[in-house]
Structures are given as C-alpha cells and as structure tokens.
Design a protein around this motif. Structure first.
Motif, PDB file in Angstrom:
ATOM      1  N   ALA A  15      31.107 -34.720  13.713  1.00  0.00           N
ATOM      2  CA  ALA A  15      31.494 -33.319  13.501  1.00  0.00           C
ATOM      3  C   ALA A  15      30.283 -32.561  12.971  1.00  0.00           C
ATOM      4  CB  ALA A  15      32.663 -33.224  12.520  1.00  0.00           C
ATOM      5  N   GLY A  17      28.389 -28.317  12.669  1.00  0.00           N
ATOM      6  CA  GLY A  17      28.474 -26.877  12.885  1.00  0.00           C
ATOM      7  C   GLY A  17      27.214 -26.364  13.565  1.00  0.00           C
ATOM      8  N   LEU A  54      31.129 -19.946  26.200  1.00  0.00           N
ATOM      9  CA  LEU A  54      32.141 -20.864  25.663  1.00  0.00           C
ATOM     10  C   LEU A  54      33.275 -20.942  26.683  1.00  0.00           C
ATOM     11  CD1 LEU A  54      32.975 -22.584  23.194  1.00  0.00           C
ATOM     12  CD2 LEU A  54      34.197 -20.572  22.353  1.00  0.00           C
ATOM     13  N   THR A  70      33.509 -29.262  21.689  1.00  0.00           N
ATOM     14  CA  THR A  70      34.333 -29.132  20.490  1.00  0.00           C
ATOM     15  C   THR A  70      35.227 -30.362  20.360  1.00  0.00           C
ATOM     16  OG1 THR A  70      36.161 -28.029  21.646  1.00  0.00           O
ATOM     17  CG2 THR A  70      34.374 -26.628  20.818  1.00  0.00           C
ATOM     18  N   GLU A  72      38.459 -30.304  19.582  1.00  0.00           N
ATOM     19  CA  GLU A  72      39.877 -29.982  19.774  1.00  0.00           C
ATOM     20  C   GLU A  72      40.386 -30.612  21.067  1.00  0.00           C
ATOM     21  OE1 GLU A  72      40.036 -25.732  20.128  1.00  0.00           O
ATOM     22  OE2 GLU A  72      38.184 -25.718  21.264  1.00  0.00           O
ATOM     23  N   PRO A  75      39.247 -30.148  24.879  1.00  0.00           N
ATOM     24  CA  PRO A  75      37.972 -29.676  24.312  1.00  0.00           C
ATOM     25  C   PRO A  75      37.410 -28.486  25.076  1.00  0.00           C
ATOM     26  CG  PRO A  75      37.621 -31.646  25.615  1.00  0.00           C
ATOM     27  CD  PRO A  75      39.118 -31.443  25.563  1.00  0.00           C
ATOM     28  N   ARG A  76      36.624 -27.704  24.373  1.00  0.00           N
ATOM     29  CA  ARG A  76      35.847 -26.631  24.991  1.00  0.00           C
ATOM     30  C   ARG A  76      34.359 -26.988  24.896  1.00  0.00           C
ATOM     31  NH1 ARG A  76      37.662 -21.212  22.168  1.00  0.00           N
ATOM     32  NH2 ARG A  76      37.728 -22.601  20.371  1.00  0.00           N
TER      33      ARG A  76
END
Length: 355
Positions: A15, A17, A54, A70, A72, A75-76
């Motif tokens: 993970a 940023g 994105l 990403t 999630e 995913p993106r």
C-alpha cells in the motif's frame, strides 16, 4: 508496458500513496509506502501527447505505458498515457538541470533569470523561438507563445533581444521613479502587463479554470479550450514555420526575422450557417471527377490541430534522417572524359595523341 521507453520502476509496496509536484514542463511523482520502506521518485516529461488518466484496470487505454493499480475491488489504474511516445520518465527526484525557473511557481526567479541574461546568444533569435527555450521560459509551449505575443501585438519574428531590452529599460525607469509608490507600481503592472508577466498569467488562466480544458477525449472540455484560444489555430490568423519546424500563429506582420521563401498561410474565416436557410446543391467539376472527395466533410479544428502535430513529428523524423544520412561519395568520372584529359595533356607536352 512492453512498448514503453522509460526505465523499469524498482518499487514494490502493499500500500502506498502518490503525490505530485510540477515545475515548468516537468512533473515529479513520489510513491510513498504507507508502512516501512523508502519512497520512490519519478520525474516525467510529457512531450506532445502525454497525460495521466484514472480508469478501470480492466479497461486500460491504448498507449498506457506506466500503470499504478489501486487496491480496491474492482481495481482502477492511474496510467501515464502517451500515444506518440515523445514523453518520458526517469528515476530520481532531480529536475532537469538545463531548465530555468518555472513560469508559474517561481515567477520572480524566472523574471530575474531572463532580464539578467538578455545578452545571451539565445536572444539573438526571433522572440517566438526564444520563448520555446526552456532554459529561460520553462513551461511555455507552442500554443502559449502564440497567445502571449498576440495579446501584446508583438510580431513573432522580432528579435528577442530588442523586445527584452525595451522591457528591461522600462523596469529600471519604474524602479528609479520616486513618485511611484508600491500600489501605483502594482496598478501599472496590472493595467500594462509585459511579456514576462503574461508568461505567468496566461498559463494560469488555463490552470485556474474549473474544467480540464485540455482533455481531447471530452468534447465539451475541448470545445471550451478552443473558445478560450484567441490566436492559436483560430480562423483568420496567419501562420509560418519557425527554424525548428514548429508552426507559429499570429496576426499582422511577422517581423524582420521571418523565414524567407515561405508562403504566409491565412486560414479563412468560418462563418456560422443559418439553420433555417435551405442548403443549395452545387455540382463542381471536381465532384464529377472525384465523387468521394466531394462527399468528404470539412475538417474540424481538432482534426486540423492533430494534422499540424503530425506534420511537426514528420519534420523531426526527416531532420533526423538527414543527419544520419552518409556523405555522398564523389561522382566517378566517365571513361571518355578521362581519355580526353590524357589526350589534352599529351598535346600540351607536344606528344602525338592516340588514335
């Protein structure tokens, strides 16, 4: 991606940023792990067509040369997309050393860097070409130089030093005038902006807008950008190619350093049609000979801009080919010419020529 020209990014984290900082025509991404680990820096240059998008990871756009996924579900992906592959990225956090202060974020340093170096040989060139020199105008590109010079009514092929020396003298006189208070100086600057101020405020107009005007995939945004333009690609404006092959758009006289041997192109003004007026049918000789050509719709402003960019890239490739071409060998002298030379030499020495 397999066709990406940039280096591999040696970074792995469960993970992390992403933050970004821009300076002129460069952008620095910092990938910072949320746990332990060292951050990774990447510095990007965008070329003509580079951008970030994105999108869903299952629907990657073409030419997505670098992807950040990403966590999630589904995913993106944050993608660096570059159709023409003129853009690039490199590892590390250092800005390119031969670029000057940013016209946006380092305005005062940018202004001082230009005015103290007016004697530099870079300003022997026309002002339109000097504005693309990133050593002094870091962030100014082709459409911005056209808009800046148009607003100030400066001929694009006026000598750069002539323009900047006049600006330097004005600034020195303003500083020496004891009657001008700070508020009066600021008022004068707002009412009479100079070339260097517009190098800051004109790009800020684009950045400060609520919409992303430069996204060609969104027709409304692209139309808004076209409406914002006052000179670049605007019907009725003239255009010439500078010495680097870039098209310069302008109005009025080009200036004393305009390139020789070019026909000055002027785009015809496009009139809006009356929707209630009937459309007459016109049959021309060309349409009789070439019915397909007659049925072809007129080009949009976006298509014209894409053609101009394609022309510029073709010019670059042809210049590279000319540089790489081997020198031509001397032509071989025909046999008859060699014989005639030997004969004339013998006659000059008094010898008999061969039959």
């Amino acid at each position: 991606s397999a066709v990406g020209r940039g280096p591999e990014v040696p970074f792995s984290s469960a993970a992390y940023g992403i933050t970004a900082t821009s300076r002129g025509k460069e952008l620095r991404l910092t990938l910072a792990p949320l746990g332990r680990g060292e951050p990774q820096h990447l510095v990007f240059r965008f070329g003509m067509s580079g951008s970030f998008r994105l999108c869903p990871a299952a629907q990657l756009p073409r030419h997505a040369h670098l992807r950040f996924l990403t966590g999630e579900s589904p995913p993106r992906a944050l993608c660096f997309v570059d159709a023409r592959r003129f853009g690039s990225w490199r590892l590390g956090d250092a800005w390119q050393p031969d670029r000057g202060p940013c016209v946006l974020t380092e305005y005062q340093a940018f202004r001082e860097n230009v005015l103290k170096n007016v004697d530099d040989k870079a300003f022997d060139k026309p002002i339109c070409e000097a504005l693309l020199n990133q050593k002094f105008f870091n962030g100014i590109g082709n459409y911005l130089r056209a808009e800046i010079l148009y607003r100030l009514k400066i001929p694009p092929f006026e000598k750069a030093r002539t323009v900047l020396e006049a600006l330097k003298f004005q600034e020195q006189a303003r500083k020496k005038d004891p009657s001008l208070t700070l508020s009066k100086k600021l008022k004068l600057m707002r009412e009479n902006p100079d070339l260097l101020e517009l190098c800051h405020t004109v790009p800020m107009e684009v950045i400060a807008t609520e919409k992303n005007l430069l996204d060609p995939d969104h027709s409304d945004n692209y139309a808004a950008f076209k409406n914002w333009l006052q000179c670049y690609l605007v019907p009725g404006m003239s255009s010439l190619r500078d010495r680097s092959g870039r098209t310069m758009w302008f109005q009025g006289e080009p200036g004393p350093m305009a390139p020789k041997g070019q026909t000055r192109c002027k785009k015809r003004t496009q009139l809006k049609a009356d929707p209630e007026a009937p459309t007459p049918k016109v049959t021309t000789r060309a349409s009789k000979r070439h019915p397909r050509a007659a049925a072809k719709p007129p080009k949009s402003a976006k298509e014209e801009e894409e053609e101009e960019v394609a022309d510029e890239s073709r010019n670059r490739r042809s210049r590279r080919r000319r540089k790489a071409a081997p020198a031509l060998s001397e032509p071989k002298m025909p046999v008859k010419a060699k014989r005639s030379l030997r004969t004339s030499a013998r006659r000059g020495r008094g010898e008999a020529g061969s039959p």
